[in-house]
Design a protein around this motif. Structure first.
Motif, PDB file in Angstrom:
ATOM      1  N   ALA A  96       1.219  -1.269   0.102  1.00  0.00           N
ATOM      2  CA  ALA A  96       0.152   0.359   0.055  1.00  0.00           C
ATOM      3  C   ALA A  96       1.132   1.347  -0.033  1.00  0.00           C
ATOM      4  CB  ALA A  96      -0.616   0.476   1.670  1.00  0.00           C
ATOM      5  N   THR A  97       0.461   2.298  -0.557  1.00  0.00           N
ATOM      6  CA  THR A  97       0.661   3.571  -0.867  1.00  0.00           C
ATOM      7  C   THR A  97       0.256   4.749  -0.436  1.00  0.00           C
ATOM      8  OG1 THR A  97       0.388   3.788  -2.869  1.00  0.00           O
ATOM      9  CG2 THR A  97       2.907   3.058  -2.599  1.00  0.00           C
ATOM     10  N   SER A  98      -0.679   4.221  -0.017  1.00  0.00           N
ATOM     11  CA  SER A  98      -1.892   5.945   0.677  1.00  0.00           C
ATOM     12  C   SER A  98      -2.053   4.722   1.582  1.00  0.00           C
ATOM     13  CB  SER A  98      -3.123   6.206  -0.584  1.00  0.00           C
ATOM     14  OG  SER A  98      -3.523   4.718  -1.391  1.00  0.00           O
ATOM     15  N   TYR A  99      -3.704   5.747   2.260  1.00  0.00           N
ATOM     16  CA  TYR A  99      -4.764   5.246   3.222  1.00  0.00           C
ATOM     17  C   TYR A  99      -5.657   4.602   2.627  1.00  0.00           C
ATOM     18  CZ  TYR A  99      -8.788   6.247   6.726  1.00  0.00           C
ATOM     19  OH  TYR A  99      -9.527   5.810   7.296  1.00  0.00           O
ATOM     20  N   TRP A 100      -6.036   4.829   2.042  1.00  0.00           N
ATOM     21  CA  TRP A 100      -7.303   4.386   1.377  1.00  0.00           C
ATOM     22  C   TRP A 100      -6.645   2.638   0.711  1.00  0.00           C
ATOM     23  CZ3 TRP A 100     -11.466   6.494   2.728  1.00  0.00           C
ATOM     24  CH2 TRP A 100     -11.531   7.452   3.218  1.00  0.00           C
ATOM     25  N   GLN A 101      -5.549   2.446   0.179  1.00  0.00           N
ATOM     26  CA  GLN A 101      -4.810   1.596   0.071  1.00  0.00           C
ATOM     27  C   GLN A 101      -5.171   0.686   0.861  1.00  0.00           C
ATOM     28  OE1 GLN A 101      -1.893   1.505  -2.625  1.00  0.00           O
ATOM     29  NE2 GLN A 101      -2.840   2.310  -4.763  1.00  0.00           N
ATOM     30  N   LEU A 102      -4.166   1.097   2.349  1.00  0.00           N
ATOM     31  CA  LEU A 102      -4.330   0.515   3.400  1.00  0.00           C
ATOM     32  C   LEU A 102      -5.522   0.318   4.319  1.00  0.00           C
ATOM     33  CD1 LEU A 102      -1.570   1.952   5.832  1.00  0.00           C
ATOM     34  CD2 LEU A 102      -1.706  -0.586   4.820  1.00  0.00           C
ATOM     35  N   LEU A 103      -6.698   1.045   3.928  1.00  0.00           N
ATOM     36  CA  LEU A 103      -7.844   1.169   4.345  1.00  0.00           C
ATOM     37  C   LEU A 103      -8.557  -0.365   3.629  1.00  0.00           C
ATOM     38  CD1 LEU A 103     -10.636   1.890   6.025  1.00  0.00           C
ATOM     39  CD2 LEU A 103     -10.625   3.310   4.514  1.00  0.00           C
ATOM     40  N   LEU A 104      -8.284  -0.138   2.335  1.00  0.00           N
ATOM     41  CA  LEU A 104      -9.511  -1.505   1.460  1.00  0.00           C
ATOM     42  C   LEU A 104      -8.957  -2.925   2.065  1.00  0.00           C
ATOM     43  CD1 LEU A 104     -11.249  -2.218  -0.648  1.00  0.00           C
ATOM     44  CD2 LEU A 104      -9.341  -1.711  -2.251  1.00  0.00           C
ATOM     45  N   THR A 105      -7.610  -3.344   1.806  1.00  0.00           N
ATOM     46  CA  THR A 105      -6.684  -4.374   2.608  1.00  0.00           C
ATOM     47  C   THR A 105      -6.953  -4.868   4.308  1.00  0.00           C
ATOM     48  OG1 THR A 105      -4.632  -3.320   3.222  1.00  0.00           O
ATOM     49  CG2 THR A 105      -4.616  -4.286   0.754  1.00  0.00           C
ATOM     50  N   ARG A 106      -7.689  -3.488   4.457  1.00  0.00           N
ATOM     51  CA  ARG A 106      -7.750  -3.620   6.251  1.00  0.00           C
ATOM     52  C   ARG A 106      -9.160  -4.614   6.384  1.00  0.00           C
ATOM     53  NH1 ARG A 106      -5.647  -5.425  10.581  1.00  0.00           N
ATOM     54  NH2 ARG A 106      -6.517  -4.625  12.479  1.00  0.00           N
ATOM     55  N   VAL A 107      -9.873  -4.223   4.702  1.00  0.00           N
ATOM     56  CA  VAL A 107     -11.813  -4.618   5.017  1.00  0.00           C
ATOM     57  C   VAL A 107     -11.334  -6.224   4.073  1.00  0.00           C
ATOM     58  CG1 VAL A 107     -13.445  -3.991   3.908  1.00  0.00           C
ATOM     59  CG2 VAL A 107     -12.782  -2.290   5.261  1.00  0.00           C
ATOM     60  N   LEU A 108     -11.013  -6.137   3.518  1.00  0.00           N
ATOM     61  CA  LEU A 108     -10.588  -7.362   2.799  1.00  0.00           C
ATOM     62  C   LEU A 108     -10.422  -8.494   4.456  1.00  0.00           C
ATOM     63  CD1 LEU A 108      -9.345  -6.858  -0.446  1.00  0.00           C
ATOM     64  CD2 LEU A 108     -11.145  -7.160   0.507  1.00  0.00           C
ATOM     65  N   VAL A 109      -9.454  -7.870   4.696  1.00  0.00           N
ATOM     66  CA  VAL A 109      -8.776  -8.759   6.297  1.00  0.00           C
ATOM     67  C   VAL A 109     -10.009  -8.839   6.684  1.00  0.00           C
ATOM     68  CG1 VAL A 109      -6.919  -8.876   8.578  1.00  0.00           C
ATOM     69  CG2 VAL A 109      -6.411  -8.108   5.908  1.00  0.00           C
ATOM     70  N   GLY A 110     -10.475  -8.295   7.376  1.00  0.00           N
ATOM     71  CA  GLY A 110     -11.854  -8.440   8.398  1.00  0.00           C
ATOM     72  C   GLY A 110     -12.860  -9.286   7.962  1.00  0.00           C
ATOM     73  N   ILE A 111     -12.915  -9.213   6.093  1.00  0.00           N
ATOM     74  CA  ILE A 111     -14.163  -9.888   5.313  1.00  0.00           C
ATOM     75  C   ILE A 111     -13.419 -11.469   5.180  1.00  0.00           C
ATOM     76  CG2 ILE A 111     -15.328 -10.235   3.171  1.00  0.00           C
ATOM     77  CD1 ILE A 111     -14.593  -6.898   2.605  1.00  0.00           C
ATOM     78  N   GLY A 112     -12.536 -11.710   5.070  1.00  0.00           N
ATOM     79  CA  GLY A 112     -11.602 -12.862   4.782  1.00  0.00           C
ATOM     80  C   GLY A 112     -11.743 -13.712   6.741  1.00  0.00           C
ATOM     81  N   GLU A 113     -11.275 -12.770   7.514  1.00  0.00           N
ATOM     82  CA  GLU A 113     -12.039 -13.731   8.674  1.00  0.00           C
ATOM     83  C   GLU A 113     -12.887 -13.887   9.207  1.00  0.00           C
ATOM     84  OE1 GLU A 113      -9.247 -11.893  11.840  1.00  0.00           O
ATOM     85  OE2 GLU A 113      -7.058 -12.195  10.105  1.00  0.00           O
ATOM     86  N   ALA A 114     -14.386 -13.046   8.844  1.00  0.00           N
ATOM     87  CA  ALA A 114     -15.571 -13.472   9.255  1.00  0.00           C
ATOM     88  C   ALA A 114     -15.489 -14.589   9.498  1.00  0.00           C
ATOM     89  CB  ALA A 114     -16.036 -12.696   8.831  1.00  0.00           C
TER      90      ALA A 114
END
Length: 264
Positions: A96-114
């Protein structure tokens, strides 16, 4: 009939390992606030949103959806997809090179771990008979503190030596191998295969209510237990209050010292 003990114990080990890896991945970010602040210029509010709200809200909302899917789809395949999603998303945080990229990947981590919680609980209940489920679930839950500890240790150690990007990639990518291992070795248990007949459940319920309504302790023992519980609660309250007060005094002294230094 429940599966043979070797097969169900092997599947329990895989489910426990999956939970361990998920807690390692979710706790990495909390060790990287300082380098993320320096390199990407993230504010404290953005870091707090990434580490808490973005992950927790998505995990809770998609956890409901994953519970619905767990009752209808092949649980092993669902878990494999979840592991792959959160592992690749964890590794992608290192790119990631920006806050929004980090936010998107963090959301995907939450979805996967759900997927992990609903699938694991459902499979464990179908792998083990009722008189063995408590032990199986306790073994599975040991991965929570262990994964939290390992996530903090690995995140801090790798970040300090190789940087935060390398930490995400090194810790995240092996999860893809775990997804393959679960897909090859785990077995989808028969739904309801370990449940007892309905008549036995009714009898055991009656016995359970009778046991609950039958006194097993004398009044003196009950009073002793009540006093012990009250004393422990008071001790805990006093200890927490003392720690909080000490922290407030230390904070006040620090602020007061800085004020005096600035006035000089």
């Amino acid at each position: 009939m429940p599966p043979p003990p070797p097969r169900r114990n092997a599947t329990l080990c895989l489910l426990t390992l999956t939970l361990l890896v998920s807690f390692i991945d979710r706790n990495l970010l909390s060790t990287m606030f300082e380098p993320l602040n320096k390199e990407l210029g993230l504010t404290d509010s953005q870091l707090g949103f990434l580490s808490g709200v973005a992950f927790s809200v998505c995990g809770a909302l998609f956890g409901l959806a994953m519970g619905w899917l767990t009752d209808r789809l092949n649980r092993k395949h669902l878990l494999v997809c979840g592991i792959a999603v959160w592992s690749l998303a964890t590794a992608a945080q290192g790119l990631a090179t920006s806050y929004w990229q980090l936010l998107l990947t963090r959301v995907l981590v939450g979805i996967g771990e759900a997927t992990g919680g609903p699938v694991a609980h459902s499979m464990i209940c179908d792998l083990f008979p009722p008189d063995e489920r408590g032990r199986a679930l306790s073994v599975w839950n040991t991965a929570i503190p262990a994964g939290t500890l390992l996530g903090l240790l690995l995140g801090g150690g790798i970040t300090g030596s190789l940087g935060w990007r390398a930490a995400f990639i090194i810790v995240g990518l092996p999860g893809v191998l775990l997804a393959a291992l679960v897909g090859l070795c785990a077995r989808e248990p028969v739904r309801g295969g370990t449940e007892r007949p309905h008549e036995e459940l009714l009898e055991s319920d009656d016995e359970g209510w009778s046991a609950m309504l039958t006194p097993t302790s004398s009044p003196a023992e009950v009073n002793t237990t009540a006093w012990q519980t009250t004393a422990l609660a008071a001790l805990r309250f006093h200890t927490d209050g003392a720690v909080l007060a000490r922290g407030r005094r230390s904070s006040w002294r620090g602020r007061n010292g800085r004020r005096r230094a600035s006035s000089c």
